[in-house]
Design a protein around this motif. Structure first.
Motif, PDB file in Angstrom:
ATOM      1  N   MET A 177     -43.614   5.238  83.897  1.00 22.04           N
ATOM      2  CA  MET A 177     -44.850   4.533  84.237  1.00 22.04           C
ATOM      3  C   MET A 177     -45.996   5.503  84.529  1.00 22.04           C
ATOM      4  N   PHE A 178     -45.700   6.625  85.193  1.00 21.83           N
ATOM      5  CA  PHE A 178     -46.744   7.643  85.371  1.00 21.83           C
ATOM      6  C   PHE A 178     -47.173   8.172  84.003  1.00 21.83           C
ATOM      7  N   ALA A 211     -56.044  -0.067  86.442  1.00 19.01           N
ATOM      8  CA  ALA A 211     -55.788  -0.740  87.725  1.00 19.01           C
ATOM      9  C   ALA A 211     -54.546  -1.618  87.638  1.00 19.01           C
ATOM     10  N   SER A 212     -54.385  -2.308  86.522  1.00 20.33           N
ATOM     11  CA  SER A 212     -53.214  -3.178  86.363  1.00 20.33           C
ATOM     12  C   SER A 212     -51.922  -2.378  86.307  1.00 20.33           C
ATOM     13  N   LEU A 213     -51.913  -1.329  85.513  1.00 16.23           N
ATOM     14  CA  LEU A 213     -50.714  -0.505  85.402  1.00 16.23           C
ATOM     15  C   LEU A 213     -50.407   0.167  86.736  1.00 16.23           C
ATOM     16  N   TRP A 214     -51.438   0.685  87.394  1.00 16.31           N
ATOM     17  CA  TRP A 214     -51.213   1.295  88.705  1.00 16.31           C
ATOM     18  C   TRP A 214     -50.689   0.252  89.692  1.00 16.31           C
ATOM     19  N   GLY A 215     -51.234  -0.946  89.672  1.00 16.69           N
ATOM     20  CA  GLY A 215     -50.780  -1.992  90.592  1.00 16.69           C
ATOM     21  C   GLY A 215     -49.294  -2.264  90.439  1.00 16.69           C
ATOM     22  N   GLU A 229     -47.463   0.886  91.773  1.00 20.69           N
ATOM     23  CA  GLU A 229     -47.567   0.932  93.235  1.00 20.69           C
ATOM     24  C   GLU A 229     -46.529   0.029  93.890  1.00 20.69           C
ATOM     25  N   VAL A 230     -46.407  -1.195  93.391  1.00 11.06           N
ATOM     26  CA  VAL A 230     -45.414  -2.128  93.942  1.00 11.06           C
ATOM     27  C   VAL A 230     -44.011  -1.562  93.728  1.00 11.06           C
ATOM     28  N   PHE A 231     -43.757  -1.058  92.550  1.00  9.85           N
ATOM     29  CA  PHE A 231     -42.441  -0.506  92.232  1.00  9.85           C
ATOM     30  C   PHE A 231     -42.087   0.635  93.188  1.00  9.85           C
TER      31      PHE A 231
END
Length: 173
Positions: free
Chosen positions: A17-18, A33-37, A40-42
């Motif tokens: 994901m990174f 922002a969507s991918l980071w969101g 972040e949750v993961f």
């Protein structure tokens, strides 16, 4: 299902994901922002699941590594999680795609990479050597169940590593 395999798989997914963030167009702030969101949750749910289900049995059954005892390993892991949480908060406070945002994402990635390397080298090995397969299976079931129940995230809460260890000792006594 083995908790060591679950954690290794999830570490691979975090790295992936990174890597996806690296490939995103820099001007696609909504996509970033969507991918980071999602990442972040993961990251946070994974850390919380480790703290609830993986580290307590490690403290009870593990023996540590050549470099440190098991209490030092877990204390260090909690510190690492806190560093990742701090970086996540900095990302949240920044405009997606901005220099400040990317700096905070980089800090989260660096802290996470270092944490995963230590965990894979020390904690997972310790569990493989000292925790039976039935227990590793039970931990994995609890771990993935927690993650499924919290697929939208958990509150980010820093934990005092020494208080975490002491709470475990109190529960085990």
């Amino acid at each position: 299902m083995d908790i060591t395999e679950v954690i290794l798989f999830q570490h691979h997914e975090q790295r992936r994901m990174f890597g996806l963030l690296d490939e995103m167009p820099r001007d696609d702030t909504a996509g970033l922002a969507s991918l980071w969101g999602r990442l972040e949750v993961f990251l946070e749910v994974h850390a919380e699941a480790e703290e609830r289900y993986f580290y307590p049995p490690l403290l009870k059954l593990g023996r540590g590594s050549p470099d440190s005892d098991v209490i030092e390993e877990v204390e260090d892991a909690i510190k690492d999680h806190n560093e990742i949480r701090d970086a996540i908060r900095k990302v949240r406070a920044s405009e997606p795609g901005s220099k400040q945002w990317w700096t905070a994402v980089w800090a989260a990635r660096k802290e996470n990479d270092e944490h995963m390397a230590e965990e894979e080298r020390e904690d997972l090995l310790d569990v493989r050597h000292h925790v039976d397969l039935e227990t590793r299976h039970r931990i994995a079931v609890e771990f993935v169940t927690f993650e499924a129940q919290h697929s939208h995230g958990v509150p980010i809460e820093l934990k005092d590593p020494r208080e975490y260890i002491e709470a475990y000792r109190t529960q085990s006594a």
